[in-house]
Design an enzyme around this catalytic site. Sequence first.
Site, PDB file in Angstrom:
ATOM      1  N   TYR A  86     -32.081  35.443   8.020  1.00  0.00           N
ATOM      2  CA  TYR A  86     -32.188  33.999   7.822  1.00  0.00           C
ATOM      3  C   TYR A  86     -31.908  33.266   9.140  1.00  0.00           C
ATOM      4  CZ  TYR A  86     -31.972  29.404   5.695  1.00  0.00           C
ATOM      5  OH  TYR A  86     -32.219  28.086   5.378  1.00  0.00           O
ATOM      6  N   HIS A 120     -39.766  26.244  -4.453  1.00  0.00           N
ATOM      7  CA  HIS A 120     -39.164  26.910  -3.299  1.00  0.00           C
ATOM      8  C   HIS A 120     -38.440  28.199  -3.685  1.00  0.00           C
ATOM      9  CE1 HIS A 120     -38.244  26.758   0.924  1.00  0.00           C
ATOM     10  NE2 HIS A 120     -36.948  26.837   0.728  1.00  0.00           N
ATOM     11  N   ASP A 153     -43.892  23.829  -4.200  1.00  0.00           N
ATOM     12  CA  ASP A 153     -42.788  23.842  -3.237  1.00  0.00           C
ATOM     13  C   ASP A 153     -42.790  22.513  -2.487  1.00  0.00           C
ATOM     14  OD1 ASP A 153     -40.866  24.256  -1.331  1.00  0.00           O
ATOM     15  OD2 ASP A 153     -41.580  26.236  -0.726  1.00  0.00           O
ATOM     16  N   SER A 169     -38.032  30.624   3.725  1.00  0.00           N
ATOM     17  CA  SER A 169     -37.726  29.272   4.194  1.00  0.00           C
ATOM     18  C   SER A 169     -37.502  29.311   5.706  1.00  0.00           C
ATOM     19  CB  SER A 169     -36.510  28.723   3.431  1.00  0.00           C
ATOM     20  OG  SER A 169     -36.410  27.338   3.566  1.00  0.00           O
TER      21      SER A 169
END
Length: 691
Positions: free
Chosen positions: A456, A655, A620, A536
Site C-alpha cells: 500500500y 471501492h 467506485d 487504491s
Amino acid sequence: MQTLKYPDTFRDTSVVDDYFGTKVQDPYRWLEDDRSETTAAWVKEENAVTQSFLSQIPYRQQLVDRLTTLWNYEKYSSPFKRGDYTYFYKNDGLQAQSIVYRSKGAEQAEVFLDPNKFSADGTSSLAGLSFSKDGSLCAYQISEGGSDWRKVVIMNAESQQNMGDTLVDVKFSGLSWKGQEGFYYSSYDKPKEGSDLSGKTQFHKLYFHKLGSAQSEDQLIFGGEKTPRRYVGGQVTEDQNYLVITAAVSTTGNELYIQDLRKPNQPIQTVVDNFDTENYIVHTEGEKLFITTTLDAPNSRLATTSLQKLDPKYWEDFIPETENTLSVSTGGGFFFANYLEHATSKVVQYDLDGKVVRNIELPGVGSAGGFGGKFTAEKLYYTFTSYTNPATIFEFNPKTGKSELYKKSEVQFNSADFESKQIFYASKDGTKIPMIITYKKGLKLDGNNPTLLYGYGGFGVNLTPSFSTPMVAWLENGGVYAVPNLRGGGEYGEEWHLAGTKMKKQNVFDDFISAAEYLIENKYTSSERLAIRGGSNGGLLVGACMAQRPELFKVALPAVGVMDMLRYHQFTAGAGWAYDYGTAEDSKEMFEYLKAYSPVHALKKGTAYPATMVTTADHDDRVVPAHSFKFAAELQHCHEGENPVLIRIESNAGHGAGKPTDMIIKEYADLFAFTLWNMGVEQLEATEENS
C-alpha cells in the site's frame, strides 16, 4: 488459449493539456464520462474479452468451489451494548451481507436489522449504525451499489419501526446523537458538473438533523463557503456534554473545535487552529479533556487540558510519546494504549490518573483491535489476528485484566501447517523495511514458489498482520504471501509517512521493488512466479512499479488504482489527497515528478509488460473507474508480447466496502486463476475439497 483480440479503443489525439509549457496528450479523456453510451459500450467489450480469457482456465470453477467452502462458516462481530440490549453482527456463512442481531439478558437473539433485504441482488449494504445514548433510537446508513453516497434511515430501536424522516445524499459521515433530539451528520452538495459518481465534491458541511423535521430544515453547524473544509466531522462526547468538531483540507492534519452543549447557543470554541498535526478528543471527565495529538510527537501522545485552557500551550502529557506509534481507545473506566512495534500490537492499560495498570498479555505476535466501549462498561472485547491466526474474539475484564475466549473462528484452516516470519531488507537508499512472509511449512527455497507481494504505502495507513480467508486458497496451493511495510504508511509514525509523500513518493516504489528483489534473491520465488497486488493507493503502487520494472514481475493486479496523477484531483474527493501526492498545478517540478511515475503516462510503446488484470467497479466514487479505464486502454496500446493485459469491471460495486459475498468469491477466484495460469501452473494442488 485463444489469441486475444483487444477492443479497438479510439485515441483522440486532439485532447492536449499544457502544464508549464509542456504539452501532454490525453487520448482517452472520453473514458472519463461515466454516463456516455460510448464508455458503456467500451466497458462491455473489455469485460467480454476478459471473461472469454478467464473462462478458458481449467481450474477457475475449482477455485470458486474451494473459496465457497472456505467462506461457509459463521462469522461474528464483537458484541456491544445499547440500552437494555446487546447487539452483534453475524453472517451464517454465504449470506450476501451480515445481519444485525440483538438479545436482552438471557433471551434468545433476534434479528434487529437485515441488510440482505435492502436490495434483491445483495449489492446494497449497511454502511453505519448509530444509537442514541439510551439505546431507544437508532440511525443507519445504506450504501447502494458500493457508492460513498448514503441514505440515512431513522428507526425506533424498541419497536424496530422506521420513523419516516429518511435523509439522502450523505457522504463521508458519522452519525452522532444529541440526546433524543436528533443527530449530527456530514455531507457535500451534489456536484454541479459531471455525474454524481465522478463530479468533484468541494466543501464538507456538518449539519444537525432534528427528529421529525425535513432534511431541508437541517441546521448547518460548521463548514460551507464561510469555512471551506474538505472533511468535517462532528461527535458528541459520551457524557453528552460537548460537540467535538474536526475539520481538514486533506487526509493528514486537522483543526479541532469544541462546543459546550450543557447550555443552549454556546459558541464553537477553537482548540487547534491549523492543519499541521492530528488532534482528536478521546474522552472527557467533567471539564477535563483527553486529546491524542501528533503536536511535538510524530508518533503521537495523549495529552490533557481543561475547557478553560484549550490552547495547546497548556496541554500536559498524560501518556507521553515513545519510539512506537500510539493509538488510544477507552472503555470500562480505563485508557488503552495500542502501540505498533514493527507493525505488530502491544497494548498497555492506564487508569484515570495516568498510571500503568498492566501490560495486556496478547495470545501471540499479531494485531489486536478493540479494547473500546462505553466508559461505564463492565466487559470489553478485543480481536486478535495474524496472517496464520484467524480472527479470535476475547472478552476482557478491565478490572481484573482477565481475558476469556468469546468466539473462535470456524474457518477451515490449520494454523500449525503454516508459518509467518518477519524479515528486514534494505531498500534502494539503504532504509531498512520490515516484511512478513507467510507460507506452508516445509517450503523449499528453490525459486519456484508462486508468490503474491502485496503493498500500500500511503496516507499513513498501517498494514498489520491479519488473517484473510481467501488467502487460504493461495497458501494451500503452495503460494507465498509477502507484505512489506513501505514508507508512506504510518507503521513508524509521521516521519515514516512523510518519507513517502510528494517529491519522496519514489521511495515507496523503491521499497516495493526492493521487496521483490529480496524474495527473488532469497529463492522464495523468481520473476516468472512473482505477482504484485494492491488497491487504491496500492493500485497506483502496482501501476508505477510494473511501468518502471516490467521485467521483474510475471503478473500485476492493480485494483481500483489512482492511475492518472495529473488529473486525480479533478474527481470526487481526490483533491483531498494532495497532501500525499502534490498536484500537477503546484509547480513545474511537481508536475514533472508526477508525470514521470503516473502509471497512465509512464507506459512506453513497444514494451513487454507483465500479465495484468486491472480491477475496478462502475460505482467506485472514491477512485473513479476512469483511472483504470485509461490505464487499461493505454496498456493495451503500448504492450507487446504474449502476456494478456485485461480489465475486469464489476457492476453495482464501488471501492470495495459492502460487496456481497458471492461477488467477493468470484473476484478472488478470477484473480487467483489468472495469476496461477500466467505463472504456468496447470493444475491445483489437492485439498480435502478437490482431492
